[in-house]
Motif scaffolding. Structure first.
Motif, mmCIF file in Angstrom:
data_model
loop_
_atom_site.group_PDB
_atom_site.id
_atom_site.type_symbol
_atom_site.label_atom_id
_atom_site.label_comp_id
_atom_site.label_asym_id
_atom_site.label_seq_id
_atom_site.Cartn_x
_atom_site.Cartn_y
_atom_site.Cartn_z
ATOM 1 N N THR A 12 0.730 -1.140 -0.007
ATOM 2 C CA THR A 12 -0.005 0.144 -0.034
ATOM 3 C C THR A 12 0.937 1.258 0.030
ATOM 4 O OG1 THR A 12 -0.226 0.083 2.471
ATOM 5 C CG2 THR A 12 -1.873 -1.200 1.435
ATOM 6 N N GLY A 13 0.336 2.271 -0.454
ATOM 7 C CA GLY A 13 1.138 3.496 -0.690
ATOM 8 C C GLY A 13 2.275 3.357 -1.446
ATOM 9 N N ALA A 14 2.258 2.759 -2.411
ATOM 10 C CA ALA A 14 3.581 2.159 -3.121
ATOM 11 C C ALA A 14 3.756 3.109 -4.521
ATOM 12 C CB ALA A 14 3.416 0.870 -3.623
ATOM 13 N N GLY A 15 3.179 4.113 -4.545
ATOM 14 C CA GLY A 15 3.317 5.093 -5.866
ATOM 15 C C GLY A 15 4.515 5.926 -5.782
ATOM 16 N N GLN A 16 5.106 5.869 -4.765
ATOM 17 C CA GLN A 16 6.321 6.860 -4.905
ATOM 18 C C GLN A 16 7.274 6.478 -3.407
ATOM 19 O OE1 GLN A 16 4.903 10.819 -4.126
ATOM 20 N NE2 GLN A 16 3.490 10.176 -2.703
ATOM 21 N N SER A 17 8.484 7.105 -3.484
ATOM 22 C CA SER A 17 9.336 6.939 -2.359
ATOM 23 C C SER A 17 9.399 5.670 -1.844
ATOM 24 C CB SER A 17 8.901 7.939 -1.174
ATOM 25 O OG SER A 17 9.745 8.110 -0.430
ATOM 26 N N VAL A 18 9.235 5.625 -0.304
ATOM 27 C CA VAL A 18 9.483 4.156 0.201
ATOM 28 C C VAL A 18 8.628 2.968 -0.187
ATOM 29 C CG1 VAL A 18 9.281 3.011 2.331
ATOM 30 C CG2 VAL A 18 10.510 5.116 2.344
ATOM 31 N N LEU A 196 12.722 13.227 2.581
ATOM 32 C CA LEU A 196 12.517 14.421 3.438
ATOM 33 C C LEU A 196 13.203 15.698 2.600
ATOM 34 C CD1 LEU A 196 13.536 14.193 7.163
ATOM 35 C CD2 LEU A 196 11.446 14.586 6.074
ATOM 36 N N GLU A 197 14.119 15.385 1.798
ATOM 37 C CA GLU A 197 14.807 16.387 0.931
ATOM 38 C C GLU A 197 14.033 17.070 0.024
ATOM 39 O OE1 GLU A 197 19.225 13.977 0.549
ATOM 40 O OE2 GLU A 197 17.705 13.838 -0.986
ATOM 41 N N GLU A 198 12.867 16.468 -0.575
ATOM 42 C CA GLU A 198 11.858 17.190 -1.055
ATOM 43 C C GLU A 198 10.961 18.189 -0.156
ATOM 44 O OE1 GLU A 198 9.532 14.057 -2.784
ATOM 45 O OE2 GLU A 198 11.261 13.188 -3.784
ATOM 46 N N LYS A 199 10.922 18.110 1.072
ATOM 47 C CA LYS A 199 10.233 18.646 1.876
ATOM 48 C C LYS A 199 10.855 19.929 2.958
ATOM 49 C CE LYS A 199 7.562 14.474 2.365
ATOM 50 N NZ LYS A 199 6.995 13.617 3.186
ATOM 51 N N MET A 200 12.266 19.891 3.037
ATOM 52 C CA MET A 200 12.897 20.545 4.021
ATOM 53 C C MET A 200 13.985 21.174 3.239
ATOM 54 S SD MET A 200 12.965 18.258 7.494
ATOM 55 C CE MET A 200 11.635 17.788 8.321
ATOM 56 N N PRO A 201 14.534 22.594 3.640
ATOM 57 C CA PRO A 201 15.634 23.292 3.060
ATOM 58 C C PRO A 201 16.948 22.161 3.702
ATOM 59 C CG PRO A 201 14.591 24.439 5.176
ATOM 60 C CD PRO A 201 13.631 23.271 4.738
ATOM 61 N N PRO A 202 17.790 22.704 3.025
ATOM 62 C CA PRO A 202 19.041 21.816 3.373
ATOM 63 C C PRO A 202 19.632 21.995 4.575
ATOM 64 C CG PRO A 202 19.451 22.835 1.044
ATOM 65 C CD PRO A 202 18.230 23.385 1.566
ATOM 66 N N GLU A 203 19.482 23.267 5.209
ATOM 67 C CA GLU A 203 20.147 23.446 6.557
ATOM 68 C C GLU A 203 19.508 22.548 7.446
ATOM 69 O OE1 GLU A 203 17.424 27.129 5.472
ATOM 70 O OE2 GLU A 203 18.883 25.857 4.240
ATOM 71 N N MET A 204 18.148 22.362 7.455
ATOM 72 C CA MET A 204 17.371 21.639 8.175
ATOM 73 C C MET A 204 17.765 20.030 8.035
ATOM 74 S SD MET A 204 13.618 23.078 8.434
ATOM 75 C CE MET A 204 12.934 21.868 9.650
ATOM 76 N N ILE A 205 18.056 19.640 6.702
ATOM 77 C CA ILE A 205 18.632 18.394 6.603
ATOM 78 C C ILE A 205 19.859 18.144 7.065
ATOM 79 C CG2 ILE A 205 19.282 16.805 4.823
ATOM 80 C CD1 ILE A 205 16.294 16.880 4.741
ATOM 81 N N ASP A 206 20.897 19.133 7.171
ATOM 82 C CA ASP A 206 21.877 18.715 7.770
ATOM 83 C C ASP A 206 21.857 18.494 9.298
ATOM 84 O OD1 ASP A 206 23.520 19.310 5.567
ATOM 85 O OD2 ASP A 206 23.615 21.514 5.743
#
Length: 252
Positions: A12-18, A196-206
């Motif tokens: 289920t929920g298999a149309g993208q990402s994980v 998450l890289e699609e949802k958050m700015p690089p500084e938050m990812i860092d």
């Protein structure tokens, strides 16, 4: 080893990402995968990518919170394939109406979307496929959960966590009920993933990466490989367990 030849898997929920990563790996291991997504176009793209690799899948667009829709689409897919669902990976988890606010700020009508998807979606899909598994004497059920289910966080995800926690409790009891029929039920609790890289700015990812010992976000294919093992014959002795798959992040 870990072959899924002749098995039918519903992700289920298999149309993208994980979810797409899980479907891709199960297909590579030999399963025919029913790729579910709320949006049929996304499901069909994943099916096309699986077919390009020479593997087998079909798309099924339905809402897992709607029991009648789950039943109708699963039965239709089973009829088309001539085989019942052997493997269920309930990965759908982020509701379209999900609101990330602290509990005090939520209105009661904002409680249900995440709980409906993460708890009732799991219950609905499990209910529809479970009899076929038990009657055949073999089945695998995997709930894709989150560290949020067992770790308090001040980031406005209490309802998401409530749904995941409820699902984890259900899975432990289910494992005790159906183990005698050759059916296992396990939980894979994920940490932060690449999407998450699609949802958050690089500084938050860092900042997030500083909390992960392996120094990177999770990869969908790696998650798929873990689900592949849990779906295999070789994992028959493993049930009722919660496995933290989070790059070493502290979840307790």
């Amino acid at each position: 080893m870990f072959s899924l030849e002749a098995r039918v898997a519903l992700v289920t929920g298999a149309g993208q990402s994980v979810g797409a990563g899980i479907a891709t790996v199960l297909a590579r291991q030999g399963a025919t995968v029913i790729v579910n997504d709320l949006t049929i176009d996304r499901a069909e793209k994943v099916v096309a990518a699986i077919a390009e690799e020479g593997n087998h899948a079909l798309a099924a667009g339905f809402d897992v919170t709607d029991l009648d829709a789950v039943s109708a689409h699963v039965r239709e897919s089973e009829a088309a394939l001539g085989h019942h669902v052997d493997i269920l990976v309930h990965n759908a988890g982020v509701a379209l109406e999900r609101t990330n606010k602290r509990f005090r700020e939520l209105t009661p009508d904002q409680w249900s979307p995440s709980i409906d998807l993460n708890l009732y979606g799991l219950l609905n899909t499990t209910r529809v496929v479970l009899d076929g598994m038990c009657d055949s004497g073999w089945g695998r059920i995997v709930q894709v959960s989150s560290g949020s289910a067992r770790t308090g966080q001040n980031i406005g995800v209490s309802m998401y966590a409530a749904g995941k926690s409820g699902g984890e409790g259900f899975m432990r009891h289910l494992a005790a009920e159906v183990g005698q029929f050759g059916v296992t039920a396990n939980i894979l609790a994920l940490g932060h993933q690449k999407n998450l890289e699609e949802k958050m700015p690089p500084e938050m990812i860092d900042r997030i990466l500083e909390t992960i010992p392996i120094g990177r976000l999770g990869d969908p294919i790696e998650v798929g490989a873990a689900c592949g093992y849990l779906s295999s014959n070789e994992a028959g002795g493993l049930t009722g367990q919660t496995i933290d798959f989070n790059g070493g992040s502290q979840t307790r």
